[in-house]
Design an enzyme around this catalytic site. Structure first.
Site, mmCIF file in Angstrom:
data_model
loop_
_atom_site.group_PDB
_atom_site.id
_atom_site.type_symbol
_atom_site.label_atom_id
_atom_site.label_comp_id
_atom_site.label_asym_id
_atom_site.label_seq_id
_atom_site.Cartn_x
_atom_site.Cartn_y
_atom_site.Cartn_z
ATOM 1 N N LYS A 265 0.818 -1.210 0.000
ATOM 2 C CA LYS A 265 0.000 0.000 0.000
ATOM 3 C C LYS A 265 0.855 1.265 0.000
ATOM 4 C CE LYS A 265 -4.278 -1.783 1.826
ATOM 5 N NZ LYS A 265 -5.460 -1.556 2.619
ATOM 6 N N ARG A 266 2.039 1.160 0.539
ATOM 7 C CA ARG A 266 2.926 2.332 0.659
ATOM 8 C C ARG A 266 3.693 2.612 -0.630
ATOM 9 N NH1 ARG A 266 2.349 6.234 3.747
ATOM 10 N NH2 ARG A 266 0.891 5.588 5.344
#
Ligand code: GLU
Length: 509
Positions: A265-266
């Site tokens: 997600k990062r």
């Protein structure tokens, strides 16, 4: 009997849906449609500590944007609802109890401190695993070690969980459609908690019970759930549901562009591309994560790109409409190896789809951008601009930088181009060209081309010496479509005005 195909996408609303999650939903959907089956959306929100406000709506909106239609779900309803696990709370305790009655599960009363002490002891004894399992459960406080009387007393007095009683010495063999035979030995597994002290089931229990009750025929999910598969298979067995157990297909991971590690997600923010379908604003920190929609991707392009991450129809064809995807989708052709995400390829897909959009549709979208810039122009003009530049753009948001000069005359001239193209005799050449153009009665591409050719006859300089500085006067830079096309669209008056302004204002460098 051929089983009716019913698949589910079962996200947990713990944040925005990652593009890997969208791909899981898409593969489920394509498989369902290919087999005249049903696609179900089930929200798995039994872990209340990880619940994130807005995530459920985000998931639904993302699927809608992609064109993934839900047959049964929270909004759609259906014969097997409710479709949100927190609304099915009552169902699960009954099933946990069933397992206790049949001797496949037990109550455990251990406090967090007692569990920690067990782990410490095992570590000291140099055990490679420190788990609650067939060996260690014998030394813990649970309904297997306590008398019935003690158990009943504790059930009334202190918090407890229900644990699965993992059998000893059992080999678990499951067929996975993508991975083939998956083998696991029960000795490597622990006695997972099925029901928590907060009255909620864990993922494992709720997931298996719901898949059974909702008559799910195929479980298609990410590879990260493969380690849970043996437990799930044991649960089907413990419930006596082997006959109707779904088939399993675990999809390959999406990898970072470097191929090293899972796309997390990062990564998006760090590597410069979105990892979420839609923009997400974190309600606590206010942090904004980019979305494919807001970045200007067409949903069709996004879906096409996603579909080819880990699968292909076995042909060279890469541009596949939803209909093509449905008709050629085959779970057996999904790859085992992780699929590398390629941002450049994603843009390429969008470019391909942009080119197939009608000029009318693109004009409508571009007009929004123009309006925001305070520019009011007739659709009939914008549509011509769009027709000239769409080949060069990946996104509608690229249009402005490819076409600003159609809406405003240059006020400055790119010094690099001036240096390269503006020679001593340029003003003189252009002045002569201007006279030729002034004579034209009609001002279309062919007239302009003819005028330029006539003008060049017998001259010692070539096309480039005329057209490059001519472009500079019209555009202010060295970019854009063909000069004659630009001139035609600008019209005679504006072209001559810009030509003269260039002659007057461009200083040789
Ligand atoms: N709730 C799980 C998730 O968040 C579902 C896994 C599954 O499909 O079984 O991905």
């Amino acid at each position: 009997m051929v089983r009716k195909v019913r698949v589910r996408f079962a996200p947990s609303p713990t944040g925005p849906l990652h593009m890997g999650g969208v791909r899981t939903a898409l593969f489920n959907y394509l498989f369902a449609k290919r087999n005249n089956g049903k696609f179900i959306l089930r929200i798995e929100d039994t872990d209340q500590t990880r619940y994130v406000q807005g995530a459920e709506d985000y998931i639904i909106e993302s699927l809608k944007w992609c064109g993934i239609e839900i047959d049964e779900g929270i909004e759609e309803g259906g014969a097997y609802g409710p479709y949100r696990q927190s609304d099915r709370k009552e169902i699960y305790s009954e099933f946990a109890e069933r397992l206790i009655e049949s001797g496949n599960a037990y109550y455990a009363f251990d406090t967090p401190e007692e569990l920690e002490a067990m782990r410490e002891r095992l570590k000291e004894e140099k055990n490679s695993v420190q788990q609650y399992n067939p060996l260690t459960r014998k030394g813990m406080r649970n309904s297997l070690t306590l008398s019935e009387e003690e158990t009943n007393k504790l059930l009334k007095e202190i918090p407890y969980v229900v644990r699965f009683k993992m059998p000893e010495d059992e080999e678990i063999i499951v067929e996975d459609i993508i991975r083939g035979t998956v083998k696991m030995h029960a000795n490597q597994l622990d006695d997972k908690v099925l029901f928590k002290s907060d009255g909620m089931p864990t993922y494992h229990l709720a997931n298996v019970v719901d898949d059974h009750l909702m008559k799910i025929s195929h479980v298609i999910r990410g590879e990260e759930w493969l380690p849970s598969l043996p437990l799930h298979v044991m649960l089907y067995k413990a419930f006596g549901w082997e006959e109707t157990q779904p088939e399993f297909a675990h999809l390959p991971l999406l990898l970072k562009p470097s191929g090293k590690g899972k796309l997390s997600k990062r990564d998006g923010d760090a590597l410069g591309f979105p990892v979420f379908p839609l923009e997400w604003v974190d309600s606590k920190t206010g942090e904004i994560s980019r979305g494919y929609r807001e970045d200007g991707y067409f949903p069709e392009a996004f879906v096409n790109m996603l579909a080819l991450l880990g699968w292909n129809p076995g042909t060279e064809e890469e541009i596949l409409s939803f209909r093509d995807l449905v008709s050629s989708f085959d779970l057996k052709k999904v790859h085992k190896a992780g699929a590398k995400f390629d941002h450049e390829k994603a843009k390429w897909f969008n470019h391909k789809y942009l080119k197939t959009q009608s000029d009318e549709k693109l004009t409508r979208q571009y007009q929004n951008d123009l309006k925001e810039r305070g520019i009011q122009v007739e659709d009939s003009y914008v549509i011509k601009v769009v027709g000239l530049i769409k080949e060069r753009a990946n996104f509608v948001s690229d249009f402005w930088e490819q076409s600003y000069f159609f809406f405003q005359a240059p006020t400055e001239y790119d010094p690099k181009v001036v240096k390269k193209r503006w020679k001593e005799n340029t003003p003189e050449i252009l002045q002569e060209l201007k006279i030729k153009l002034e004579e034209l009665e009609t001002f279309n591409y062919h007239d302009i081309e003819k005028a330029v050719q006539d003008f060049l006859e017998g001259k010692e300089f070539g096309m480039g010496q005329v057209m490059n500085p001519f472009r500079l006067t019209l555009v202010g830079a060295g970019i854009g479509p063909g000069v004659m096309e630009v001139a035609e669209l600008l019209g005679k008056e504006e072209t001559l005005k810009r030509l003269q302004a260039g002659i007057d204002n461009i200083q040789r460098q």
